[in-house]
Design a protein around this motif. Structure first.
Motif, PDB file in Angstrom:
ATOM      1  N   VAL A   1       0.841  -1.202   0.000  1.00 44.58           N
ATOM      2  CA  VAL A   1       0.000   0.000   0.000  1.00 44.58           C
ATOM      3  C   VAL A   1       0.875   1.252   0.000  1.00 44.58           C
ATOM      4  CG1 VAL A   1      -1.721   1.319   1.294  1.00 44.58           C
ATOM      5  CG2 VAL A   1      -1.882  -1.188   1.151  1.00 44.58           C
ATOM      6  N   TYR A   2       1.960   1.210   0.786  1.00 43.73           N
ATOM      7  CA  TYR A   2       2.862   2.361   0.822  1.00 43.73           C
ATOM      8  C   TYR A   2       3.487   2.604  -0.557  1.00 43.73           C
ATOM      9  CZ  TYR A   2       2.543   1.928   5.921  1.00 43.73           C
ATOM     10  OH  TYR A   2       2.093   1.860   7.207  1.00 43.73           O
ATOM     11  N   MET A   3       3.838   1.502  -1.244  1.00 48.78           N
ATOM     12  CA  MET A   3       4.429   1.619  -2.580  1.00 48.78           C
ATOM     13  C   MET A   3       3.416   2.183  -3.570  1.00 48.78           C
ATOM     14  SD  MET A   3       6.970   1.132  -4.643  1.00 48.78           S
ATOM     15  CE  MET A   3       7.503   0.635  -6.280  1.00 48.78           C
ATOM     16  N   VAL A   4       2.194   1.672  -3.530  1.00 47.11           N
ATOM     17  CA  VAL A   4       1.163   2.101  -4.483  1.00 47.11           C
ATOM     18  C   VAL A   4       0.785   3.562  -4.243  1.00 47.11           C
ATOM     19  CG1 VAL A   4      -1.210   1.726  -5.252  1.00 47.11           C
ATOM     20  CG2 VAL A   4       0.280  -0.234  -4.803  1.00 47.11           C
ATOM     21  N   THR A   5       0.608   3.944  -2.983  1.00 42.71           N
ATOM     22  CA  THR A   5       0.246   5.344  -2.705  1.00 42.71           C
ATOM     23  C   THR A   5       1.411   6.291  -3.027  1.00 42.71           C
ATOM     24  OG1 THR A   5       0.861   4.987  -0.370  1.00 42.71           O
ATOM     25  CG2 THR A   5      -1.475   4.780  -0.966  1.00 42.71           C
ATOM     26  N   SER A   6       2.647   5.839  -2.783  1.00 40.73           N
ATOM     27  CA  SER A   6       3.817   6.660  -3.146  1.00 40.73           C
ATOM     28  C   SER A   6       3.894   6.824  -4.658  1.00 40.73           C
ATOM     29  CB  SER A   6       5.101   6.012  -2.617  1.00 40.73           C
ATOM     30  OG  SER A   6       5.094   5.930  -1.205  1.00 40.73           O
ATOM     31  N   LEU A   7       3.553   5.752  -5.378  1.00 37.32           N
ATOM     32  CA  LEU A   7       3.533   5.819  -6.839  1.00 37.32           C
ATOM     33  C   LEU A   7       2.451   6.787  -7.312  1.00 37.32           C
ATOM     34  CD1 LEU A   7       4.493   4.786  -9.594  1.00 37.32           C
ATOM     35  CD2 LEU A   7       2.920   2.859  -9.351  1.00 37.32           C
ATOM     36  N   ALA A   8       1.303   6.765  -6.643  1.00 33.74           N
ATOM     37  CA  ALA A   8       0.199   7.643  -7.026  1.00 33.74           C
ATOM     38  C   ALA A   8       0.554   9.112  -6.817  1.00 33.74           C
ATOM     39  CB  ALA A   8      -1.054   7.275  -6.238  1.00 33.74           C
ATOM     40  N   ILE A   9       1.163   9.439  -5.669  1.00 34.36           N
ATOM     41  CA  ILE A   9       1.477  10.843  -5.411  1.00 34.36           C
ATOM     42  C   ILE A   9       2.628  11.329  -6.288  1.00 34.36           C
ATOM     43  CG2 ILE A   9       3.111  10.455  -3.502  1.00 34.36           C
ATOM     44  CD1 ILE A   9       1.839  12.898  -2.120  1.00 34.36           C
ATOM     45  N   CYS A  10       3.574  10.453  -6.580  1.00 36.56           N
ATOM     46  CA  CYS A  10       4.678  10.824  -7.487  1.00 36.56           C
ATOM     47  C   CYS A  10       4.128  11.111  -8.880  1.00 36.56           C
ATOM     48  CB  CYS A  10       5.709   9.698  -7.529  1.00 36.56           C
ATOM     49  SG  CYS A  10       7.069   9.993  -8.698  1.00 36.56           S
ATOM     50  N   THR A  11       3.262  10.220  -9.355  1.00 41.28           N
ATOM     51  CA  THR A  11       2.670  10.391 -10.687  1.00 41.28           C
ATOM     52  C   THR A  11       1.810  11.650 -10.742  1.00 41.28           C
ATOM     53  OG1 THR A  11       2.611   7.975 -10.910  1.00 41.28           O
ATOM     54  CG2 THR A  11       1.295   9.252 -12.460  1.00 41.28           C
ATOM     55  N   ASP A  12       1.036  11.890  -9.674  1.00 42.07           N
ATOM     56  CA  ASP A  12       0.142  13.048  -9.641  1.00 42.07           C
ATOM     57  C   ASP A  12       0.936  14.350  -9.609  1.00 42.07           C
ATOM     58  OD1 ASP A  12      -2.612  13.897  -9.593  1.00 42.07           O
ATOM     59  OD2 ASP A  12      -2.230  14.611  -7.547  1.00 42.07           O
ATOM     60  N   THR A  13       2.128  14.271  -9.051  1.00 39.28           N
ATOM     61  CA  THR A  13       2.946  15.473  -8.898  1.00 39.28           C
ATOM     62  C   THR A  13       3.720  15.814 -10.173  1.00 39.28           C
ATOM     63  OG1 THR A  13       3.225  15.007  -6.536  1.00 39.28           O
ATOM     64  CG2 THR A  13       4.798  16.554  -7.542  1.00 39.28           C
ATOM     65  N   TYR A  14       4.270  14.818 -10.847  1.00 37.80           N
ATOM     66  CA  TYR A  14       5.209  15.078 -11.941  1.00 37.80           C
ATOM     67  C   TYR A  14       4.680  14.743 -13.343  1.00 37.80           C
ATOM     68  CZ  TYR A  14       8.522  15.213  -8.041  1.00 37.80           C
ATOM     69  OH  TYR A  14       9.165  15.521  -6.878  1.00 37.80           O
TER      70      TYR A  14
ATOM     71  N   PRO B   1      -7.376   1.040  -8.357  1.00 37.54           N
ATOM     72  CA  PRO B   1      -7.461   2.165  -9.285  1.00 37.54           C
ATOM     73  C   PRO B   1      -6.688   3.368  -8.758  1.00 37.54           C
ATOM     74  CG  PRO B   1      -9.621   1.173  -8.985  1.00 37.54           C
ATOM     75  CD  PRO B   1      -8.712   0.554  -7.946  1.00 37.54           C
ATOM     76  N   PHE B   2      -6.285   4.231  -9.659  1.00 38.35           N
ATOM     77  CA  PHE B   2      -5.487   5.395  -9.291  1.00 38.35           C
ATOM     78  C   PHE B   2      -6.209   6.279  -8.276  1.00 38.35           C
ATOM     79  CE2 PHE B   2      -4.413   9.877  -9.921  1.00 38.35           C
ATOM     80  CZ  PHE B   2      -3.046   9.852  -9.691  1.00 38.35           C
ATOM     81  N   GLU B   3      -7.489   6.538  -8.511  1.00 34.07           N
ATOM     82  CA  GLU B   3      -8.236   7.419  -7.611  1.00 34.07           C
ATOM     83  C   GLU B   3      -8.354   6.815  -6.221  1.00 34.07           C
ATOM     84  OE1 GLU B   3      -8.988  10.420  -8.191  1.00 34.07           O
ATOM     85  OE2 GLU B   3      -8.313  10.351 -10.287  1.00 34.07           O
ATOM     86  N   ASP B   4      -8.474   5.486  -6.131  1.00 35.84           N
ATOM     87  CA  ASP B   4      -8.544   4.838  -4.816  1.00 35.84           C
ATOM     88  C   ASP B   4      -7.223   4.978  -4.090  1.00 35.84           C
ATOM     89  OD1 ASP B   4     -11.068   4.146  -5.555  1.00 35.84           O
ATOM     90  OD2 ASP B   4     -10.679   1.991  -5.778  1.00 35.84           O
ATOM     91  N   ALA B   5      -6.140   4.812  -4.839  1.00 38.06           N
ATOM     92  CA  ALA B   5      -4.821   4.958  -4.210  1.00 38.06           C
ATOM     93  C   ALA B   5      -4.609   6.393  -3.741  1.00 38.06           C
ATOM     94  CB  ALA B   5      -3.735   4.556  -5.203  1.00 38.06           C
ATOM     95  N   LYS B   6      -5.048   7.325  -4.544  1.00 36.56           N
ATOM     96  CA  LYS B   6      -4.892   8.732  -4.180  1.00 36.56           C
ATOM     97  C   LYS B   6      -5.715   9.078  -2.947  1.00 36.56           C
ATOM     98  CE  LYS B   6      -5.162  13.338  -6.249  1.00 36.56           C
ATOM     99  NZ  LYS B   6      -5.535  14.138  -7.451  1.00 36.56           N
ATOM    100  N   ALA B   7      -6.892   8.430  -2.809  1.00 37.13           N
ATOM    101  CA  ALA B   7      -7.764   8.706  -1.659  1.00 37.13           C
ATOM    102  C   ALA B   7      -7.157   8.209  -0.364  1.00 37.13           C
ATOM    103  CB  ALA B   7      -9.128   8.059  -1.892  1.00 37.13           C
ATOM    104  N   LEU B   8      -6.275   7.222  -0.414  1.00 34.82           N
ATOM    105  CA  LEU B   8      -5.646   6.680   0.794  1.00 34.82           C
ATOM    106  C   LEU B   8      -4.507   7.558   1.305  1.00 34.82           C
ATOM    107  CD1 LEU B   8      -5.465   2.860  -0.121  1.00 34.82           C
ATOM    108  CD2 LEU B   8      -7.072   3.996   1.430  1.00 34.82           C
ATOM    109  N   ILE B   9      -4.104   8.537   0.501  1.00 37.48           N
ATOM    110  CA  ILE B   9      -2.949   9.353   0.879  1.00 37.48           C
ATOM    111  C   ILE B   9      -3.341  10.382   1.943  1.00 37.48           C
ATOM    112  CG2 ILE B   9      -1.226  11.018   0.048  1.00 37.48           C
ATOM    113  CD1 ILE B   9      -1.457   9.690  -2.710  1.00 37.48           C
ATOM    114  N   ASN B  10      -2.614  10.369   3.057  1.00 43.79           N
ATOM    115  CA  ASN B  10      -2.757  11.383   4.112  1.00 43.79           C
ATOM    116  C   ASN B  10      -1.636  12.388   3.914  1.00 43.79           C
ATOM    117  OD1 ASN B  10      -2.977  12.942   6.386  1.00 43.79           O
ATOM    118  ND2 ASN B  10      -3.033  11.224   7.824  1.00 43.79           N
ATOM    119  N   ALA B  11      -1.996  13.537   3.411  1.00 43.08           N
ATOM    120  CA  ALA B  11      -0.983  14.513   3.026  1.00 43.08           C
ATOM    121  C   ALA B  11      -0.044  14.863   4.171  1.00 43.08           C
ATOM    122  CB  ALA B  11      -1.665  15.773   2.490  1.00 43.08           C
ATOM    123  N   SER B  12      -0.573  14.862   5.400  1.00 46.79           N
ATOM    124  CA  SER B  12       0.267  15.254   6.541  1.00 46.79           C
ATOM    125  C   SER B  12       1.314  14.212   6.885  1.00 46.79           C
ATOM    126  CB  SER B  12      -0.623  15.515   7.762  1.00 46.79           C
ATOM    127  OG  SER B  12      -1.326  14.340   8.133  1.00 46.79           O
TER     128      SER B  12
END
Length: 745
Positions: free
Chosen positions: A66-79, A106-117
């Motif tokens: 989960v950490y890998m998938v969410t890290s991948l999602a935020i990296c992709t969303d950022t760059y 799905p990408f949106e599900d992974a993005k929803a799991l991200i706690n920005a803080s």
């Protein structure tokens, strides 16, 4: 009737079909949208995450952490752009399903799991090997290192395939040049309608045209001469020397392969596949480049090896030219395979035993070994001395190599199979067409009495005259040859090429094909013994014929024709004489034919004089002169030879001059018929060409056709080259054409 046009069409379709059906064959030049996401993947793979085992495989960690998938999602969303995100996530989802048997969220599900803080900013390169228990966002420099890595790999793969396809563009250029050359020859040497008055005034069409001068230079310096010196038919050591235009394309092909092997490599220290190791990057790219380009060369290699070669039909070039290109393509492809194998061996040098255990590795090694063996087992001396052995070994090793390559590329899930299937299609089609040719022309072979009559003339050192009746009517041309099989022998698969001497339609609807064969070793020796055993002096046989092959030159377009033969080369010259004598005067411009035959076997010479040349006579519209030169090796004086000829062989002692000349067209057409002139020694080729040119009046042209020993052919080629020019005793390119009939081993 067996149509060559139909055969050509079928061949083109047969070669195109495997490419059209290759749905896996996808080559693009642009960078893939998914590279952005996989740049993130490459950087994140440097890190470890606590929610999966450290020993988990690549795809398991990528798809289940989960950490890998969410890290991948935020990296992709950022760059990455939206298009890059969609393309990348779709691709990685497919990998998870195929290789990890896991459904990626799905990408949106992974993005929803991200706690920005709780997202931890990370320098991915500096933190390599560190374990994290939360979502991370790698910095831009780390991301760019991954993106650069993906783009570099993508770009290199594009170059590999683009350079491979460029080889086919070169082949297309060769075909185009061949077609243009045929058009130029037709335009430059077409029959010119020049009045008799203009001829005697010395009228020469296009005398001062720039195109005529350019064509002369083209003939003198490009299309006709040997590459260097004058060796062409004669080998240089174990190598065949091409003409200059052939050498240009051989050199261009080799140069393109060399340049494409050593150029366009993006090497950098931050490459995440091989960090800090430019040498590893280079060897991997070189290994892939040479392996892929070798695969691109394979269909071309197989296409040039067949008898039914589409390139021959399109360009009009001879089989010997295509055989030359076949050998050079084979050398280049083999060198590429060696570099490919050596480079990969160096790359895995520390784990060579593990790789050797893999089937793809072993089959690749053996495929390279067999390709290497094909080169020394195809050298010119071996082809000349043991042709049957060479042929069998060549076919077997080529087929085994092809099978091994199928196993070698299994790991690529069919990505490179289209090139191998193209080779299979070419080979199968060529064999199929051979069978069709044999079946269509030889189904009468198994009727009572067979389809062939062979007789022996001229005694022990004489000739075998074989007449094969085709099942269907044919319209052969000079230069045609057929492969003959003897199905009732112990080696029915063996077949040998024989040049067609003459032909005639028979009352049963077929065509009688006449072959003139000098018994040497092997099949021809067996044929001779079979005839000798026959009490009647002739043998009725069953022979299968495959053909016609070869190329024919329309020498009837020329007012003067010089036919030069050496030894058994007379068999290739006689068909041209036969056609010129029987051709309708409305379609023939030729008024004078000069035959020069240089021979050392006096028995052979007497045999031909008593048969094929016995009935040669001039007519009102065609003046024929024949000169036979007996060399010192014959051991016979010219006078003794003439005196010993049988009654049906007419000849006379000749003078020292190369030929007897007429001063004008009128004297040529009214000259008395003379028997063949017998002379001693060898003629000077420069003198033969010079005398032929002296006969030309106004815009008349001369065609030179030659077949014989290699040295004679090279001497004649040099004489023709020397004759081109605008100086005294020289002729422009459209006034003289040289045609060479030679067998390529």
């Amino acid at each position: 009737m067996f149509s060559r046009n139909v055969v050509s069409t079928l061949a083109v379709l047969g070669l195109v079909a495997p490419y059209a059906a290759a749905d896996r064959l996808k080559v693009t030049l642009g960078l893939e949208e998914s590279n952005c996401l996989f740049g993130c993947v490459d950087t994140l793979e440097l890190l470890k995450f606590s929610d999966v085992s450290a020993d988990a495989g690549y795809y398991y960690s990528l798809c289940n952490s989960v950490y890998m998938v969410t890290s991948l999602a935020i990296c992709t969303d950022t760059y990455c752009t939206p298009a890059q995100k969609t393309a990348g996530w779709t691709k990685v989802t497919g990998y998870c399903e195929e290789y990890a048997e896991t459904a990626l969220m799905p990408f949106e599900d992974a993005k929803a799991l991200i706690n920005a803080s709780s997202v931890v900013p990370v320098d991915g390169l500096a933190a390599a090997g560190t374990t994290f228990n939360s979502t991370v966002l790698v910095n831009y420099d780390s991301f760019y290192a991954g993106l650069h890595t993906e783009n570099a790999w993508n770009r290199e793969m594009n170059f590999h395939h683009a350079f491979g396809w460029s080889l086919y563009i070169l082949v297309g250029a060769i075909v185009l040049v061949g077609l243009v050359n045929r058009v130029l020859v037709f335009i430059s040497t077409r029959t010119k309608q020049v009045s008799v008055e203009d001829k005697y005034r010395g009228y020469i069409p296009h005398e001062n045209s720039w195109s005529g001068s350019a064509y002369t230079l083209y003939r003198k310096y490009i299309s006709t001469p040997a590459t260097f010196g004058y060796l062409h038919c004669q080998p240089w050591g174990m190598l065949s020397i091409p003409t200059r235009i052939q050498a240009f394309f051989v050199f261009a092909f080799c140069l393109i392969n060399l340049v494409f092997t050593v150029t366009c490599y993006d090497l950098f220290l931050e490459n995440l596949y091989w960090p800090g190791a430019k040498d590893e990057q280079l060897w991997r790219y070189v290994a892939d480049r040479t392996g892929i380009m070798s695969f691109y060369n394979l269909p071309l290699l197989w296409a040039l090896a067949g008898r039914n070669d589409v390139l021959i039909w399109l360009t009009g070039w001879s089989y010997s030219s295509m055989n030359l290109f076949h050998r050079w393509v084979a050398r280049v492809a083999t060198i590429q395979a060696i570099i490919h194998s050596a480079a990969y061996t160096w790359i895995v040098r520390e784990n060579i035993a593990e790789d050797w255990a893999e089937l793809y590795w072993r089959t690749g090694v053996f495929a390279t070994v067999f390709m290497c063996l094909l080169l020394p087992l195809s050298i010119l001396p071996l082809r000349k001395k043991l042709y049957e052995f060479f042929l069998i070994v060549h076919i077997l090793l080529a087929l085994v190599t092809l099978i091994l390559l199928f196993y070698h590329i299994e790991i690529f899930d069919g990505e490179y199979e289209p090139w191998l299937w193209a080779c299979v299609a070419i080979w199968v089609f060529d064999r199929f067409l051979r069978i069709v040719r044999v079946a269509v022309l030889s189904f009468n072979a198994f009727r009572s009495g067979g389809n062939t009559v062979a007789v022996m003339t001229g005694g022990e050192q004489g000739l075998v005259r074989m007449t094969v009746t085709s099942a269907l009517p044919l319209t052969p041309k000079p230069g045609d040859y057929f492969f003959l099989y003897t199905p009732m022998s112990i080696t029915p698969w063996e077949n040998h090429p024989f040049t067609l001497g003459s032909w005639e339609k028979n009352a049963n609807g077929g065509t009688d094909l006449h072959f003139l064969i000098a018994p040497l070793d092997g099949a021809t020796r067996k044929m001779k013994k079979r005839i000798e055993k026959s009490q009647s002096g002739k043998a009725n046989m069953r022979v299968l014929i495959e053909g016609p092959y070869g190329h024919s030159e329309n020498v009837g377009r020329f007012e003067h024709v010089l036919l030069v033969a050496g030894g058994s080369g007379i068999t290739a010259i006689l068909p041209y004489l036969h056609e010129l004598r029987t051709k309708d005067t409305t379609t023939r411009a030729t008024r004078h034919v000069h035959v020069v035959w240089i021979v050392k076997n006096s028995v052979y010479a007497a045999d031909v004089l008593a048969h094929e040349l016995a009935s040669v006579a001039s007519t009102e519209s065609l003046h024929i002169t024949v000169e036979l030169y007996l060399t010192r090796e014959s051991g016979v004086q010219a006078a003794d030879f003439v005196a010993s000829l049988p009654a049906n062989a007419h000849a006379r002692l000749g003078s020292d001059a190369p030929t007897e000349k007429s001063e004008d067209a009128k004297s040529l057409s009214s000259a008395s018929t003379a028997a063949p002139a017998i002379l001693a020694g060898r003629p000077q080729m420069d003198a033969l060409i010079g005398e032929a040119l002296k006969q030309l009046v106004g815009g008349e042209r001369v065609a030179v056709v030659a077949c014989g020993p290699a040295r004679m052919m090279d001497d004649l080629r040099r004489a023709v080259v020397n004759a081109y020019g605008t100086g005294e005793h020289q002729i422009r390119g459209d006034g003289l054409e040289y045609f060479e009939e030679s067998f390529a081993w």
